[in-house]
Design a protein around this motif. Structure first.
Motif, PDB file in Angstrom:
ATOM      1  N   ASP A  42       0.852  -1.190   0.000  1.00  0.00           N
ATOM      2  CA  ASP A  42       0.000   0.000   0.000  1.00  0.00           C
ATOM      3  C   ASP A  42       0.888   1.240   0.000  1.00  0.00           C
ATOM      4  OD1 ASP A  42      -2.440  -1.283   0.095  1.00  0.00           O
ATOM      5  OD2 ASP A  42      -2.258  -1.622   2.257  1.00  0.00           O
ATOM      6  N   GLY A  43       0.629   2.129  -0.963  1.00  0.00           N
ATOM      7  CA  GLY A  43       1.456   3.340  -1.030  1.00  0.00           C
ATOM      8  C   GLY A  43       0.622   4.563  -1.355  1.00  0.00           C
ATOM      9  N   ARG A  44       1.314   5.650  -1.529  1.00  0.00           N
ATOM     10  CA  ARG A  44       0.618   6.904  -1.821  1.00  0.00           C
ATOM     11  C   ARG A  44       1.543   7.783  -2.635  1.00  0.00           C
ATOM     12  NH1 ARG A  44      -2.397  10.014   2.846  1.00  0.00           N
ATOM     13  NH2 ARG A  44      -3.810   8.344   2.332  1.00  0.00           N
ATOM     14  N   ILE A  45       0.959   8.590  -3.546  1.00  0.00           N
ATOM     15  CA  ILE A  45       1.743   9.577  -4.279  1.00  0.00           C
ATOM     16  C   ILE A  45       1.951  10.761  -3.335  1.00  0.00           C
ATOM     17  CG2 ILE A  45       1.866  11.027  -6.345  1.00  0.00           C
ATOM     18  CD1 ILE A  45       1.488   8.256  -7.263  1.00  0.00           C
ATOM     19  N   THR A  46       3.172  11.033  -3.060  1.00  0.00           N
ATOM     20  CA  THR A  46       3.408  12.113  -2.094  1.00  0.00           C
ATOM     21  C   THR A  46       3.720  13.435  -2.775  1.00  0.00           C
ATOM     22  OG1 THR A  46       5.679  11.350  -1.953  1.00  0.00           O
ATOM     23  CG2 THR A  46       4.186  10.634  -0.216  1.00  0.00           C
ATOM     24  N   GLY A  47       4.055  13.391  -4.049  1.00  0.00           N
ATOM     25  CA  GLY A  47       4.316  14.658  -4.727  1.00  0.00           C
ATOM     26  C   GLY A  47       4.659  14.415  -6.175  1.00  0.00           C
ATOM     27  N   THR A  48       4.577  15.429  -7.008  1.00  0.00           N
ATOM     28  CA  THR A  48       4.945  15.302  -8.411  1.00  0.00           C
ATOM     29  C   THR A  48       6.019  16.321  -8.737  1.00  0.00           C
ATOM     30  OG1 THR A  48       3.113  16.776  -8.964  1.00  0.00           O
ATOM     31  CG2 THR A  48       2.722  14.411  -9.193  1.00  0.00           C
ATOM     32  N   GLU A  49       6.912  15.918  -9.644  1.00  0.00           N
ATOM     33  CA  GLU A  49       7.975  16.820 -10.080  1.00  0.00           C
ATOM     34  C   GLU A  49       8.089  16.704 -11.588  1.00  0.00           C
ATOM     35  OE1 GLU A  49      11.532  15.752  -8.117  1.00  0.00           O
ATOM     36  OE2 GLU A  49      10.637  15.930  -6.114  1.00  0.00           O
ATOM     37  N   GLY A  50       7.428  17.600 -12.308  1.00  0.00           N
ATOM     38  CA  GLY A  50       7.462  17.542 -13.755  1.00  0.00           C
ATOM     39  C   GLY A  50       6.851  16.241 -14.228  1.00  0.00           C
ATOM     40  N   GLY A  51       7.658  15.411 -14.986  1.00  0.00           N
ATOM     41  CA  GLY A  51       7.154  14.143 -15.497  1.00  0.00           C
ATOM     42  C   GLY A  51       7.329  13.020 -14.498  1.00  0.00           C
ATOM     43  N   ALA A  52       7.744  13.324 -13.281  1.00  0.00           N
ATOM     44  CA  ALA A  52       7.995  12.259 -12.327  1.00  0.00           C
ATOM     45  C   ALA A  52       7.118  12.419 -11.105  1.00  0.00           C
ATOM     46  CB  ALA A  52       9.462  12.248 -11.909  1.00  0.00           C
ATOM     47  N   ALA A  53       6.997  11.301 -10.381  1.00  0.00           N
ATOM     48  CA  ALA A  53       6.176  11.345  -9.179  1.00  0.00           C
ATOM     49  C   ALA A  53       6.918  10.674  -8.042  1.00  0.00           C
ATOM     50  CB  ALA A  53       4.843  10.635  -9.428  1.00  0.00           C
ATOM     51  N   ARG A  54       6.612  11.136  -6.852  1.00  0.00           N
ATOM     52  CA  ARG A  54       7.162  10.485  -5.673  1.00  0.00           C
ATOM     53  C   ARG A  54       6.119   9.529  -5.119  1.00  0.00           C
ATOM     54  NH1 ARG A  54      11.749  12.570  -3.992  1.00  0.00           N
ATOM     55  NH2 ARG A  54      12.284  14.638  -4.808  1.00  0.00           N
ATOM     56  N   VAL A  55       6.545   8.304  -4.922  1.00  0.00           N
ATOM     57  CA  VAL A  55       5.638   7.315  -4.332  1.00  0.00           C
ATOM     58  C   VAL A  55       6.263   6.827  -3.052  1.00  0.00           C
ATOM     59  CG1 VAL A  55       4.102   5.458  -5.024  1.00  0.00           C
ATOM     60  CG2 VAL A  55       5.672   6.426  -6.691  1.00  0.00           C
ATOM     61  N   ALA A  56       5.440   6.677  -2.029  1.00  0.00           N
ATOM     62  CA  ALA A  56       5.994   6.232  -0.756  1.00  0.00           C
ATOM     63  C   ALA A  56       5.145   5.138  -0.145  1.00  0.00           C
ATOM     64  CB  ALA A  56       6.080   7.400   0.215  1.00  0.00           C
ATOM     65  N   SER A  57       5.823   4.216   0.498  1.00  0.00           N
ATOM     66  CA  SER A  57       5.133   3.196   1.275  1.00  0.00           C
ATOM     67  C   SER A  57       6.052   2.802   2.413  1.00  0.00           C
ATOM     68  CB  SER A  57       4.819   1.974   0.410  1.00  0.00           C
ATOM     69  OG  SER A  57       5.992   1.229   0.194  1.00  0.00           O
ATOM     70  N   PRO A  58       5.519   2.248   3.480  1.00  0.00           N
ATOM     71  CA  PRO A  58       6.366   1.860   4.611  1.00  0.00           C
ATOM     72  C   PRO A  58       7.463   0.902   4.168  1.00  0.00           C
ATOM     73  CG  PRO A  58       4.037   1.589   5.171  1.00  0.00           C
ATOM     74  CD  PRO A  58       4.102   1.953   3.734  1.00  0.00           C
ATOM     75  N   GLU A  59       7.160   0.043   3.214  1.00  0.00           N
ATOM     76  CA  GLU A  59       8.120  -0.970   2.819  1.00  0.00           C
ATOM     77  C   GLU A  59       9.232  -0.407   1.951  1.00  0.00           C
ATOM     78  OE1 GLU A  59       4.849  -1.312   2.513  1.00  0.00           O
ATOM     79  OE2 GLU A  59       4.271  -3.055   3.701  1.00  0.00           O
ATOM     80  N   THR A  60       8.815   0.409   0.986  1.00  0.00           N
ATOM     81  CA  THR A  60       9.791   0.832  -0.008  1.00  0.00           C
ATOM     82  C   THR A  60      10.423   2.186   0.319  1.00  0.00           C
ATOM     83  OG1 THR A  60       8.032   1.866  -1.275  1.00  0.00           O
ATOM     84  CG2 THR A  60       8.638  -0.379  -1.867  1.00  0.00           C
ATOM     85  N   GLY A  61       9.879   2.873   1.286  1.00  0.00           N
ATOM     86  CA  GLY A  61      10.319   4.235   1.497  1.00  0.00           C
ATOM     87  C   GLY A  61       9.846   5.099   0.341  1.00  0.00           C
ATOM     88  N   GLU A  62      10.495   6.185   0.112  1.00  0.00           N
ATOM     89  CA  GLU A  62      10.055   7.054  -0.981  1.00  0.00           C
ATOM     90  C   GLU A  62      10.854   6.746  -2.236  1.00  0.00           C
ATOM     91  OE1 GLU A  62       8.298  11.313  -0.533  1.00  0.00           O
ATOM     92  OE2 GLU A  62      10.469  11.453  -0.801  1.00  0.00           O
ATOM     93  N   LEU A  63      10.111   6.589  -3.364  1.00  0.00           N
ATOM     94  CA  LEU A  63      10.756   6.316  -4.643  1.00  0.00           C
ATOM     95  C   LEU A  63      10.388   7.429  -5.605  1.00  0.00           C
ATOM     96  CD1 LEU A  63       9.654   2.572  -4.944  1.00  0.00           C
ATOM     97  CD2 LEU A  63      11.947   3.374  -4.304  1.00  0.00           C
ATOM     98  N   LEU A  64      11.339   7.770  -6.432  1.00  0.00           N
ATOM     99  CA  LEU A  64      11.032   8.761  -7.462  1.00  0.00           C
ATOM    100  C   LEU A  64      10.898   8.006  -8.775  1.00  0.00           C
ATOM    101  CD1 LEU A  64      10.715  11.801  -8.068  1.00  0.00           C
ATOM    102  CD2 LEU A  64      13.138  11.772  -8.739  1.00  0.00           C
ATOM    103  N   VAL A  65       9.709   8.053  -9.394  1.00  0.00           N
ATOM    104  CA  VAL A  65       9.473   7.273 -10.612  1.00  0.00           C
ATOM    105  C   VAL A  65       8.998   8.167 -11.725  1.00  0.00           C
ATOM    106  CG1 VAL A  65       8.985   5.117  -9.382  1.00  0.00           C
ATOM    107  CG2 VAL A  65       7.130   6.735  -9.848  1.00  0.00           C
ATOM    108  N   PRO A  66       9.400   7.822 -12.966  1.00  0.00           N
ATOM    109  CA  PRO A  66       8.971   8.638 -14.111  1.00  0.00           C
ATOM    110  C   PRO A  66       7.522   8.339 -14.472  1.00  0.00           C
ATOM    111  CG  PRO A  66      10.324   6.788 -14.843  1.00  0.00           C
ATOM    112  CD  PRO A  66      10.248   6.687 -13.354  1.00  0.00           C
TER     113      PRO A  66
END
Ligand SMILES: Nc1ncnc2c1ncn2[C@@H]1O[C@H](COP(=O)(O)OP(=O)(O)OP(=O)(O)O)[C@@H](O)[C@H]1O
Ligand SMILES: [Mg+2]
Lengths: 344, 347, 363
Positions: C243-267
């Motif tokens: 279970d995760g959540r989009i925590t923010g967007t940066e241009g063409g990328a988004a930040r996704v975070a979950s307890p397991e994965t921490g925060e990831l920056l994905v295109p």
């Protein structure tokens, strides 16, 4: 693919047409002939309606010969006259029943309007009582004995079952000859008793032999049913009892009998149901219920009232049938109830 | 034999209950076998002997001698002459205390001897005529034919109609199937004696009274048979039927080529029962059939034994004939029958 | 050979609808696998195609011709049943020829076809035996043989291998594939075993609860599952989902975070911050150990399954509750209690909308 080397016998190679093939072809042709009308029907009405085609012949005969009569049976009981066709018969209300049931005292058949009916009722009652208990005891003992056999069980089971398959007429005649004035029984016992007895012409003797022959005739059937019940009792219960050092006698009273009870009750009610309908073998054995009316039973009364007199009283006979049917219905319901209970 | 007797329950010694059990079995066997055996033996006795008392065990008949110069065989006698020697002679005639006999050694010479010095000679000889005469002189051949006809036709129809109905009731789900099944089951217990009169009316209405078809048609749609076959067919996997449908088989072909062969054991049991039922039927044929030429064997026997002069030698032989098919079936198919009864409770 | 088209195919038993309007196209000569969990309606669908089950709504067409009202035999299909459904009272030869006799084929033609099928499946040796005298694998081949002799336009298989042992299953799998190549007939193959589906079929239809979840080539389903269900169903061991959540967007990328994965920056574009998502990571799409040195993600190992040439690590990521499975090529020295650094491989992170379950993309 790999060849399977599995130890089975070597294969038959492609063969010319064998006798079996030829037979198959004839059978196939025969089947096509039978199939044709069904296939046409299937094309006509579709697959979903085919089951109707399959039940129909059986259902038609069943309806005509069982269902319609069941519905008509009540009708006859309320009509009078001697016409056979129901719609030609006058409605008489409860007259048939009131005639059957009008009695000075119900304990004395002679005081009834239809004394023969009440004689038959009483005869049937004592016959049922003696026959049912007698058969039950004999069948139970036989089943118990058979159940302990380790060898020869099938043999003796077959012996005891054999009479069940005979026809009532055959059974009656075999015994009639056995009990005849010149019969074997007299040959053995005449010296003992000082004279020859014509067993079937003496009231008490004849009643005894009617019940005896009936037990002889049918006990094998009930033995088989009780035996099946006995075999359903798990063996380990007895082994546990053996380890506890329970005596055989106690084993029977405390284990076998209680465990067998549901089964025995069902058998008993079945016996009652069948006993009430006694006719064939008793009728032939006693030359129509004799001596006098000592062995005249209900079904004989119904049969003779409806078919064996010049004045055919179908209404009266049907009223008696209905009364008997009610008694049987009660017994059947009891049996279904017991059967349900036995299953649980 | 003793070893066999003592082997019950795997114990080394027999106790009282074992002895009682065996006594019961042996007594029961005798009680069942003796009357039937007695009727069987008696059925071979000639008329003269069957009425004699005390009875003999085996059928015996007067011995006869064929002697040269006499057209008919002469009854054989044992003659004890003055010297105390015994010879077999033929009796020519007897007048008062004197008898005229002839010795087969010297057929030309007639001897006049004391009637007290000769004893009739008998030999064990079954009277086959007990069997042939009722069939030839009385209508028993007709009865027999009627019985065979009714039994065969009714059994075939029973097998065909019941199996078709059972097929439909076990392998299809269609509206009314449960109703039909329950209706049939509910009449399983319904005795003929309750619907005797209306059933007869139906037969009369269909113009089948006093007609063998009246007996046949009214007995073939047995609920017992449908029930027995249906329960068996339920164990045949439905996949087979669908595979056959994919294989372009018509519904009839599925019934005939798949269901019937696979139901063979149940069909065999039903066939055996049907034969026994129809062969033994009494009350219903008694109601339906009224003229002697339509009687079945059971009816014929009953009518014959009810006649004024009781001809036991014929009655017993025909009784044996009536009992024979059932006995043969039982001898060969005993296992099917007892197991069929034990598992389904039908009789 | 035939192409098959299904439109709005629906099946209801009384009020209970078990197939809910399926649209599906199957091309001529295609090998299609129907997969899905037990009770999802695979058999029902196959049996509707076969004509063994009535169609409540919608239609099925073979080569453009609607076959709804046709009987199984008229449709020109053959079917291999899970139980094989061999006629137990008939010899193998008769089992094979039964259908042909029903079609009133000439005796010579029947013999030829039986001989041909027997040769193809190496059944010559058993032609005169009853099914009872055959091994499971032999019975299976008779069942296939019975389908072949009719030269059907479509082959239908309903879990044909489930009664075989593991070794025979692998072997027969190969045989059926080979048969398909040889005959080129359209085949529809029902299975709940995704390995069978992946290895045999050119196209897989994933069913769930009477609906089609996704249709596609095996690899497509694995790499681009259209939704959470397919993602979870295809692939073994199953995809790790968090279970995760989009925590923010940066241009063409988004930040996704979950307890397991921490925060990831994905295109990933077109998503708004605050959206609930599911993050999917296949066990084999992790870089582990030395390869992931420096990664902030640590796998707390609970259990190690070592198969020699590969290793499965069961554990918890970042101390979260959910179990994560990680697959490592070759042997990896690890013991329960170890903390192993891992890193999701770029381009192999699946994102799904938490509400609809639909895929947001693979990044
Ligand atoms: N005759 C029926 N009446 C009512 N419901 C049915 C009937 N047959 C099947 N179903 C229901 O339809 C659904 C689909 O069944 P189906 O046999 O197609 O499942 P499946 O996908 O083949 O499962 P499995 O993998 O276990 O074989 C199930 O939920 C089942 O309960
Ligand atoms: Mg299924």
């Amino acid at each position: 693919m790999t060849a399977f080397d599995d130890g089975y016998p070597p294969p038959g190679r492609a063969r010319p047409m064998s006798a079996a093939d030829r037979r198959d072809r004839v059978l196939e042709a025969g089947m096509r002939l039978l199939e044709w009308p069904f296939a046409q029907l299937q094309r006509l009405i579709g697959l979903r309606r085919m089951p109707w085609v399959f039940v129909l012949p059986n259902m038609a005969l069943f309806t005509i010969f069982v269902f319609v009569p069941v519905l008509l049976a009540i009708g006859y009981a309320f009509t009078g006259g001697t016409e056979l066709l129901l719609w030609n018969r006058p409605f008489v209300g409860l007259e048939n029943f009131s005639r059957l049931l009008s009695c000075g005292s119900y304990l004395d058949p002679a005081s009834c309007e239809l004394d023969l009916f009440w004689t038959a009722v009483f005869n049937t009652a004592w016959y049922t009582a003696f026959n049912a208990t007698g058969t039950l005891v004999v069948a139970l003992v036989t089943a118990l004995v058979l159940n302990r056999l380790t060898r020869g069980k099938a043999f003796f089971r077959a012996i005891f079952f054999y009479p069940v398959l005979l026809s009532p007429v055959v059974v009656a005649l075999v015994w009639k000859w056995f009990l005849a004035r010149n019969g074997l029984l007299n040959a053995v016992f005449a010296d003992l008793m000082g004279q020859r007895t014509i067993f079937l012409l003496e009231v008490l003797w004849s009643r005894f032999w009617v019940v005896y022959v009936s037990i002889w005739f049918h006990m094998g059937f009930y033995t088989l049913i009780i035996l099946a019940g006995l075999q359903a009792i798990p063996r380990d219960i007895y082994e546990a009892a053996l380890i506890d050092g329970t005596s055989r006698w106690r084993q029977f009273w405390r284990l076998t009998l209680p465990l067998l009870m549901p089964n025995l009750l069902v058998v008993l009610v079945l016996l009652l149901i069948r006993s009430v309908q006694v006719f064939d073998e008793a009728w032939v054995l006693t030359d129509g219920g004799g001596p006098g009316t000592s062995n005249t039973f209900l079904v004989q009364f119904i049969y003779e009232t409806a078919f064996a007199t010049d004045v055919r009283l179908y209404g009266l006979a049907s009223a008696a049938s209905v009364l008997m049917g009610l008694a049987l219905l009660v017994l059947t319901l009891v049996q279904l109830w017991l059967g349900k209970k036995a299953e649980n | 034999m003793l070893g066999f007797l003592t082997r019950t329950r795997g114990k080394s010694r027999m106790d009282v209950t074992d002895i009682l059990a065996w006594a019961w079995l042996i007594l029961g066997t005798l009680v069942i076998a003796i009357p039937i055996g007695w009727a069987f033996l008696s059925s071979f006795k000639p008329e003269a002997e069957i009425n004699s008392f005390p009875p003999t065990l085996l059928p015996r008949a007067a011995q006869e001698l064929v002697i040269e110069g006499y057209d008919d065989p002469l009854p054989a006698y044992a003659w004890t002459d003055e010297q105390g020697q015994t010879r077999t002679v033929g009796l020519v005639r007897r007048i008062g205390l004197k008898a005229t006999v002839v010795d087969p050694e010297s057929p030309g010479e007639r001897l006049s001897v004391d009637a007290g010095s000769i004893v009739k000679q008998t030999a064990i000889r079954p009277a086959w005529s007990n069997y042939t005469e009722p069939l030839e002189r009385f209508a028993f051949l007709t009865y027999l034919k009627n019985s065979v006809f009714v039994t065969t036709v009714a059994t075939i129809l029973t097998l065909v109609l019941n199996s078709m109905a059972a097929f439909a009731l076990s392998k299809y789900r269609f509206r009314g199937s449960t109703t039909i099944f329950v209706l049939m089951l509910s009449t399983l217990m319904l005795p003929l004696s309750v619907i005797m009169v209306p059933a007869f009316m139906v037969v009369v209405g269909l113009n089948l009274a006093d007609n063998l078809w009246g007996v046949i048609f009214s007995t073939v749609a047995t609920p017992t048979g449908v029930f027995l076959l249906r329960q068996y067919m339920l164990t045949i996997p439905d996949d087979l039927i669908e595979a056959a449908r994919v294989d372009a088989a018509s519904e009839f072909r599925i019934y005939w080529r798949i269901i019937l062969p696979l139901s063979a054991p149940a069909l065999a049991v039903l066939a055996i029962f049907s034969v026994i039922w129809r062969w033994n039927d009494f009350l219903w044929p008694l109601i339906v059939l009224s003229s002697p030429e339509n009687y079945t064997l059971q009816l014929g026997l009953n009518a014959f034994q009810g006649q004024f002069t009781v001809q036991w030698h014929y009655i017993l032989s025909m009784t044996v004939v009536a009992l024979l098919p059932v006995t043969l079936i039982f001898l060969f198919l005993q296992r099917y029958i007892t197991e069929g009864v034990a598992s389904s409770g039908v009789k | 050979m035939a192409s098959i088209r299904m439109e709005g195919l629906t099946k209801a038993y009384g009020n209970l609808e078990v197939i809910h309007g399926i649209d599906l196209d199957i091309e001529e000569g295609e090998f299609v696998a129907l997969v899905g969990p037990s009770g999802c309606g695979k058999s029902t669908m196959l049996r509707m195609i076969a004509g063994l089950e009535t169609i409540s709504r919608g239609e099925i067409a073979f080569d453009g011709e609607v076959v709804n009202a046709m009987s199984p035999s008229e449709r020109g299909i053959s079917m291999v049943f899970q139980s094989y459904a061999l006629y137990p009272h008939l010899s193998v030869r008769k089992n094979l020829s039964f259908g042909l006799e029903n079609l009133r084929m000439k005796r010579a033609e029947i013999d030829a076809r039986v001989a041909e099928a027997a040769r193809m499946l190496e059944l010559d040796a058993y032609l005169d035996r009853k099914p009872k005298a055959l091994s499971g694998g032999q019975r299976q081949r008779v069942a296939i043989g019975r389908a072949i002799v009719r030269h059907p336009k479509v082959f239908l298989f309903d879990e044909p291998l489930s009664n075989l042992d593991a070794k025979l299953r692998v072997q027969t799998r190969g045989e059926i594939t080979r048969l398909h190549r040889q005959l080129g007939t359209t085949m529809i193959y029902v299975t709940h075993d995704q390995v069978e589906a992946m290895t045999m079929a050119a196209k897989i239809v994933v069913l769930n609860g009477g609906k089609v979840e996704q249709v596609g080539r095996p690899l497509d389903l694995f790499e681009r599952p259209a939704n959470l269900f397919v993602a979870g169903f295809i692939g073994s061991p199953r995809m790790n989902l968090y279970d995760g959540r989009i925590t923010g967007t940066e241009g063409g990328a988004a930040r996704v975070a979950s307890p397991e994965t921490g925060e990831l920056l994905v295109p990933l574009g077109g998503v708004a911050a605050g959206r609930d998502v599911k993050i999917g990571l296949r066990p084999s799409h992790f870089a582990v150990g030395a390869e992931a040195a420096g990664s902030p993600l640590l796998l707390e190992v609970d259990q190690v399954e070592s198969l020699g040439h590969e290793t499965y690590l069961h554990g918890r990521l970042n101390g979260a509750e959910t179990t994560t499975i990680v697959h490592v090529q070759n042997h990896l020295d690890a013991a329960p209690g170890d903390r192993v650094p891992v890193r999701p491989r770029d381009g192999h992170i699946h994102l799904f909308d938490a509400q609809s379950g639909l895929s947001l993309g693979r990044v």
